[in-house]
Design a protein around this motif. Structure first.
Motif, PDB file in Angstrom:
ATOM      1  N   VAL A 306     -39.035 -17.764 -33.851  1.00  0.00           N
ATOM      2  CA  VAL A 306     -39.118 -17.016 -32.592  1.00  0.00           C
ATOM      3  C   VAL A 306     -37.714 -16.562 -32.169  1.00  0.00           C
ATOM      4  O   VAL A 306     -37.537 -15.474 -31.615  1.00  0.00           O
ATOM      5  CB  VAL A 306     -39.786 -17.859 -31.491  1.00  0.00           C
ATOM      6  CG1 VAL A 306     -39.739 -17.139 -30.153  1.00  0.00           C
ATOM      7  CG2 VAL A 306     -41.231 -18.184 -31.875  1.00  0.00           C
ATOM      8  N   MET A 307     -36.725 -17.403 -32.439  1.00  0.00           N
ATOM      9  CA  MET A 307     -35.349 -16.995 -32.151  1.00  0.00           C
ATOM     10  C   MET A 307     -34.925 -15.865 -33.085  1.00  0.00           C
ATOM     11  O   MET A 307     -34.331 -14.873 -32.649  1.00  0.00           O
ATOM     12  CB  MET A 307     -34.394 -18.185 -32.298  1.00  0.00           C
ATOM     13  CG  MET A 307     -34.654 -19.332 -31.343  1.00  0.00           C
ATOM     14  SD  MET A 307     -34.628 -18.883 -29.587  1.00  0.00           S
ATOM     15  CE  MET A 307     -32.906 -18.424 -29.364  1.00  0.00           C
ATOM     16  N   LYS A 309     -36.771 -13.710 -34.549  1.00  0.00           N
ATOM     17  CA  LYS A 309     -37.483 -12.503 -34.106  1.00  0.00           C
ATOM     18  C   LYS A 309     -36.724 -11.787 -32.989  1.00  0.00           C
ATOM     19  O   LYS A 309     -36.546 -10.565 -33.022  1.00  0.00           O
ATOM     20  CB  LYS A 309     -38.882 -12.909 -33.609  1.00  0.00           C
ATOM     21  CG  LYS A 309     -39.719 -11.769 -33.065  1.00  0.00           C
ATOM     22  CD  LYS A 309     -41.080 -12.241 -32.530  1.00  0.00           C
ATOM     23  CE  LYS A 309     -40.967 -12.735 -31.104  1.00  0.00           C
ATOM     24  NZ  LYS A 309     -42.291 -12.887 -30.425  1.00  0.00           N
ATOM     25  N   GLN A 310     -36.256 -12.562 -32.014  1.00  0.00           N
ATOM     26  CA  GLN A 310     -35.570 -11.960 -30.879  1.00  0.00           C
ATOM     27  C   GLN A 310     -34.187 -11.429 -31.241  1.00  0.00           C
ATOM     28  O   GLN A 310     -33.783 -10.365 -30.760  1.00  0.00           O
ATOM     29  CB  GLN A 310     -35.434 -12.967 -29.744  1.00  0.00           C
ATOM     30  CG  GLN A 310     -36.747 -13.361 -29.120  1.00  0.00           C
ATOM     31  CD  GLN A 310     -36.543 -14.447 -28.096  1.00  0.00           C
ATOM     32  OE1 GLN A 310     -36.248 -14.188 -26.943  1.00  0.00           O
ATOM     33  NE2 GLN A 310     -36.661 -15.692 -28.545  1.00  0.00           N
ATOM     34  N   ALA A 314     -33.570  -7.573 -30.512  1.00  0.00           N
ATOM     35  CA  ALA A 314     -32.579  -7.179 -29.504  1.00  0.00           C
ATOM     36  C   ALA A 314     -31.397  -6.438 -30.122  1.00  0.00           C
ATOM     37  O   ALA A 314     -30.488  -6.029 -29.397  1.00  0.00           O
ATOM     38  CB  ALA A 314     -32.082  -8.425 -28.761  1.00  0.00           C
TER      39      ALA A 314
END
Lengths: 436, 436
Positions: A306-307, A309-310, A314
């Motif tokens: 999930v990290m 992915k961000q 971003a």
């Protein structure tokens, strides 16, 4: 008779690296490189070896986590595990009470990584293939099924991943042949630990150049004047055409990270690694915008996909660094490779430590053959220590990793090492203790 | 003679709540609410009590983390600790080898929280003040010094925080008087656990209304049809003027979370809590944009203040929920209060579990007196269980928390409870084991 997983051995293995300041950086001034090492055993006498990596104190916590997560593997049919490694990884993570300790982060996730990695080693050994090849021989559907998609579909759907993997299928054989001939490119961190003085830094940079390295990383982040001087020394020795990377190991706030990058950009820095907190996606995005064209790299401490992915979504990273033992093992690493390839960001895994080189080579080679299909702007970190403790250590030719040929995940540690370096009863620890 | 911290007791305390499905939700189907409970002892016979909260299996890991972090407290002069709690918290987190296990997240951070909270309890007891009052009597400079600013200054500088706190100084006495008279508003989660059937849900909602509650939260996220039916039941009983909140406990991906909110928005939902992964700042931001004016709430699993900083900066949350035991204790909670106040976002702490109500009441009361200066759109979660185990339990009047008067952090657990609920040797556990 169905063969089952019947046991899990767990060993607290620590190397007294703090005595020599190998591995010193601005955040981690005196690490004792350690492994929470596990062996999954079957009732037919097979075994899978895996570990997670820590830097000393607290390794017993990672080990306890591996034990409690590993209990969920005991009794499972071996066939079910090795033929549905996605289901296995999801099963390990699905204890709702243990999940509270993370979720999917910190010590419990390190424990999960050790057990998942051991299962992959077992699967490779039973299939008679090194893990990179086991992965590279999977169909796109099998690869997609390795991943827990729960939190990813807003950015990449399983169908999109499938399509991406299918586009690479026809070139797999050619790339595998290329890989077997030429190996996979690496860079070295051995020259630039923060604890080394200028003379040692210069000597090691010269030796790196002579040994054929064309990408060298320096630790920075404690004192900017020192870092300017050290980067100047390194750049002079590397000349204009080799790559120089810097790594602050999370020591800086966002404003200071930008200041550091501005002061060091003149030395033609390729990437600036771990400029700030590994949790700060927006902070990295702000740094990336400020210091372009220097790329921001992070991921060694990105605790789950999930990290990752961000960071990708971003635009916070130009280089995606994954860790084979901080992510929850091979499955989550595969998820990261898919996300990065979809975003067009090169993956350059974190390595060093204990056996991280041994593991991540498999991931990058799989990435090249079946996922991104490219080696462009991709290098695997290489640190030249502790390889002698592995049954199947990395094999380097110049600045390239040669493909592992032995079945498994190259994770197995020599019996003699287990005897000598077990903490606190192995001979190197008896009556000594950690330096710090 | 300088008084010193000389010992740390650690107790694995578990309540068999899974036997009744209290606390069940879509992610945590059968928790055994637990505390990794520590007591810091001084050589003058004083003690500070603290804990972190888990939901059963793995509590032993949190306890082991508290022990290893707590070793760093042993031998410190008591005066140094209680008069520089910021320095103390930074000292606990500064072991570079242990840091690798987080950093600042997961099991090791839970352990840090237990020890930091115990130190605050000790400080309150020695000062003769409940912790909310100890905090509320600090100068703006003292409050700012509690915080580790390393990763925060891109969003809030210490000077800006100082100025913000100074603006609230003149109103402190009046707000404290108001607080002592009227207490602090609360909401109830007791009616809406996912394991309850419709009849029990309806009965508990009616009882909540009769008891004076005007804000009620329901667990959702397993089955949308069920959730529509349950929200309809709750809204009918609550009438149009009471507040209804929903909580998915992280079960949904971003697209599903948006779908859920759209299906339930007709029941006039105030906030949608934990719609997806607690790590997904950008995902929450996307959900927040899609479901406005329903507010997104999260923070129960926000593992440190860098996450809180980003949730606020990204506009991802309309309600900031902090956890007194997942953040690294009082100090990091104070940092979160400062960031939220600067962003103009109400803090509504997560509570329930074991003793979380006892702790967070102090934080919200301090927030009201000295930080945000407001109770508007602010409610502290309240769950009516396990309070009987505390020496200084919360005192409610209708739907409001009354101010704690006893010195300390209300964290001390009764000796009889320690005997009965210690795992696995206490009488409730002997020969029984967990349900799951």
């Amino acid at each position: 008779m169905t063969a089952r997983i019947t046991g899990l051995d767990a060993v607290d293995l620590r190397f007294p690296t703090s005595r020599e300041l190998d591995g010193s950086d601005a955040m981690n001034e005196a690490p004792d490189y350690s492994a929470a090492y596990v062996v999954l055993r079957t009732d037919e006498g097979h075994s899978g070896h895996g570990f997670t990596f820590t830097i000393g104190r607290g390794n017993e916590l990672a080990l306890a986590a591996a034990r409690v997560v590993g209990e969920r593997a005991i009794g499972l049919p071996v066939d079910d595990v090795v033929h549905d490694l996605g289901g296995f990884a999801r099963h390990l993570a699905a204890d709702s009470q243990l999940r509270w300790l993370g979720p999917d982060k910190g010590t419990i996730h390190l424990g999960t990584a050790a057990v998942v990695n051991a299962a992959w080693d077992l699967a490779g050994k039973l299939a008679g293939k090194p893990v990179w090849k086991l992965l590279a021989d999977m169909s796109p559907r099998q690869i997609v099924d390795l991943v827990d998609w729960r939190y990813l579909t807003d950015v990449l759907t399983p169908d999109d991943a499938l399509e991406m993997l299918r586009r690479q299928e026809s070139g797999r054989a050619e790339r595998e042949a290329h890989l077997r001939r030429h190996g996979y490119p690496a860079y070295t961190t051995s020259a630039g630990w923060l604890g080394y003085d200028d003379a040692k830094l210069a000597r090691l940079c010269r030796e790196a150049v002579e040994a054929g390295w064309d990408s060298v990383k320096l630790k920075v982040g404690a004192n900017l004047d020192d870092d300017v001087r050290r980067c100047r020394i390194a750049r002079e020795i590397l000349g204009p055409h080799r790559r120089l990377m810097i790594d602050a190991n999370q020591t800086l706030g966002v404003p200071d990270a930008i200041r550091w990058a501005e002061a060091l950009a003149g030395f033609d820095v390729w990437w600036f690694e771990e400029p700030t907190s590994p949790d700060d996606v927006l902070g990295h995005a702000a740094i990336a915008e400020a210091i372009a064209p220097v790329k921001v790299a992070t991921g060694e401490h990105a605790h789950n996909v999930v990290m990752v992915k961000q960071f990708l979504a971003a635009g916070a990273i130009g280089i995606c660094q994954i860790d084979a033992c901080r992510l929850g093992g091979v499955n989550e690493a595969v998820a990261a490779l898919l996300l990065a390839a979809a975003a067009g960001v090169p993956v350059c895994p974190h390595a060093g430590g204990v056996g991280l080189c041994e593991l991540v080579q498999h991931l990058s080679m799989f990435d090249y053959v079946a996922v991104s299909g490219s080696m462009e702007n991709r290098v695997v970190e290489y640190v030249d220590h502790l390889h002698e403790h592995f049954v199947d250590p990395v094999r380097m030719r110049g600045a390239r990793y040669l493909v592992p040929e032995t079945p498994g995940y190259s994770a197995e540690i020599r019996p003699g090492t287990l005897r000598r370096f077990t903490f606190p009863d192995g001979e190197v620890w008896r009556g000594v203790g950690s330096r710090t």
